[in-house]
Design a protein around this motif. Structure first.
Motif, short mmCIF file in Angstrom:
data_model
loop_
_atom_site.label_atom_id
_atom_site.label_comp_id
_atom_site.label_asym_id
_atom_site.label_seq_id
_atom_site.Cartn_x
_atom_site.Cartn_y
_atom_site.Cartn_z
N ALA A 1 8.09 9.52 -9.37
CA ALA A 1 6.76 8.98 -9.09
C ALA A 1 6.60 8.59 -7.62
N PHE A 2 7.69 8.14 -6.98
CA PHE A 2 7.61 7.66 -5.62
C PHE A 2 8.21 8.60 -4.58
N HIS A 3 9.16 9.45 -5.00
CA HIS A 3 9.88 10.26 -4.03
C HIS A 3 10.50 11.50 -4.68
N LEU A 4 10.93 12.42 -3.81
CA LEU A 4 11.67 13.60 -4.24
C LEU A 4 13.16 13.34 -4.06
N HIS A 5 13.98 13.85 -4.96
CA HIS A 5 15.42 13.86 -4.78
C HIS A 5 15.80 15.25 -4.30
N ILE A 6 16.42 15.31 -3.14
CA ILE A 6 16.84 16.59 -2.56
C ILE A 6 18.34 16.52 -2.31
N TRP B 1 0.81 -1.22 0.00
CA TRP B 1 0.00 0.00 0.00
C TRP B 1 0.85 1.27 0.00
N SER B 2 2.04 1.22 0.56
CA SER B 2 2.86 2.43 0.61
C SER B 2 3.30 2.85 -0.78
N ILE B 3 3.54 1.89 -1.66
CA ILE B 3 3.91 2.23 -3.04
C ILE B 3 2.75 2.93 -3.73
N LEU B 4 1.54 2.38 -3.56
CA LEU B 4 0.36 3.00 -4.14
C LEU B 4 0.15 4.40 -3.57
N SER B 5 0.39 4.55 -2.28
CA SER B 5 0.26 5.86 -1.63
C SER B 5 1.25 6.86 -2.22
N ASN B 6 2.47 6.44 -2.47
CA ASN B 6 3.48 7.33 -3.04
C ASN B 6 3.16 7.70 -4.48
N VAL B 7 2.64 6.75 -5.27
CA VAL B 7 2.27 7.05 -6.65
C VAL B 7 1.11 8.04 -6.67
N THR B 8 0.11 7.82 -5.84
CA THR B 8 -1.02 8.75 -5.75
C THR B 8 -0.54 10.13 -5.32
N SER B 9 0.35 10.17 -4.36
CA SER B 9 0.92 11.45 -3.92
C SER B 9 1.70 12.11 -5.04
N GLY B 10 2.39 11.31 -5.85
CA GLY B 10 3.13 11.85 -6.99
C GLY B 10 2.20 12.53 -7.99
N ILE B 11 1.02 11.95 -8.20
CA ILE B 11 0.03 12.57 -9.09
C ILE B 11 -0.48 13.87 -8.49
N ILE B 12 -0.75 13.87 -7.19
CA ILE B 12 -1.20 15.09 -6.52
C ILE B 12 -0.12 16.16 -6.59
N TYR C 1 13.08 11.55 -0.43
CA TYR C 1 12.01 11.78 0.54
C TYR C 1 10.71 11.31 -0.09
N PRO C 2 9.99 10.39 0.56
CA PRO C 2 8.77 9.83 -0.03
C PRO C 2 7.70 10.89 -0.30
N ASN C 3 7.01 10.73 -1.43
CA ASN C 3 5.99 11.70 -1.82
C ASN C 3 4.85 11.79 -0.82
N ASN C 4 4.46 10.64 -0.23
CA ASN C 4 3.34 10.70 0.71
C ASN C 4 3.70 11.48 1.97
N LEU C 5 4.97 11.48 2.36
CA LEU C 5 5.38 12.25 3.54
C LEU C 5 5.49 13.75 3.24
N ILE C 6 5.86 14.10 2.01
CA ILE C 6 5.99 15.51 1.67
C ILE C 6 4.63 16.21 1.75
N PHE D 1 1.79 20.85 -6.27
CA PHE D 1 2.99 21.12 -5.47
C PHE D 1 3.52 22.50 -5.84
N PRO D 2 3.61 23.42 -4.88
CA PRO D 2 3.99 24.80 -5.21
C PRO D 2 5.48 24.99 -5.47
N TYR D 3 6.29 23.99 -5.23
CA TYR D 3 7.73 24.13 -5.39
C TYR D 3 8.18 23.39 -6.64
#
Length: 179
Positions: A138-143, A96-107, A153-158, A112-114
């Motif tokens: 799709a799953f995370h940000l590279h910082i 489920w966490s992968i699905l959560s990150n993909v959904t967050s990536g779409i959002i 950093y995972p998309n769902n946490l951002i 995302f204002p940045y």
């Protein structure tokens, strides 16, 4: 060949209509994604990711529509898809966490204002992160943090943490190689 066309005339006509309609819908959705990406100044790699999602969606719709056009009954189709979705549901529950990150990536794509190149601070009480956004996947940000380390950093946490903008478009000011 002529006999084959006469036997399946309706199915071939329905297939042609479905394919043309879905190609028009796909073209329209891709144009809209490009327009949103351009207007919002979204990096091209994120726009390409949305195009992949559009292709998957149109392919699924095509499978449903073509199955109906070629005479697969509602009961048969519902049995096949309920079985497939049951297996997929169990698999997605396990990941489920992968699905959560993909959904967050779409959002993040749409709201995302940045942008890539902005220096941000993620207000995480356990491990605050300050750095420049290098890429949004799709799953995370590279910082890239101030020490030059790559932090994923995972998309769902951002979406769950407060984020502050420190400086806009650091790459444009300093150049990407200087980080």
């Amino acid at each position: 060949m002529k006999e084959l066309f006469l036997i399946y005339k309706n199915e071939i006509i329905y297939t042609t209509i479905i394919v043309v309609s879905l190609l028009i819908i796909q073209f329209t959705m891709k144009k809209a994604a490009h327009r949103v990406g351009k207007q919002s100044e979204i990096h091209i790699s994120r726009t390409r990711l949305m195009l992949k999602y559009i292709n998957i969606l149109v392919s699924l719709i095509a499978v449903f529509a073509l199955a109906f056009a070629w005479g697969i009954g509602y009961k048969d189709l519902s049995l096949i898809f309920s079985s497939v979705f049951a297996v997929i549901g169990v698999a997605l529950f396990a990941i489920w966490s992968i699905l959560s990150n993909v959904t967050s990536g779409i959002i993040l794509f749409f709201s995302f204002p940045y942008k890539i190149g902005d220096k941000i601070r993620i207000h995480d009480k356990d491990a605050p992160i300050i750095g420049v956004i290098d890429d949004i996947k799709a799953f995370h940000l590279h910082i890239i943090n101030d020490e030059g380390e790559l932090v994923t950093y995972p998309n769902n946490l951002i979406l769950q943490k407060a984020v502050s903008l420190i400086k806009k478009d650091v790459y444009l000011d300093e150049g990407k190689d200087s980080l």
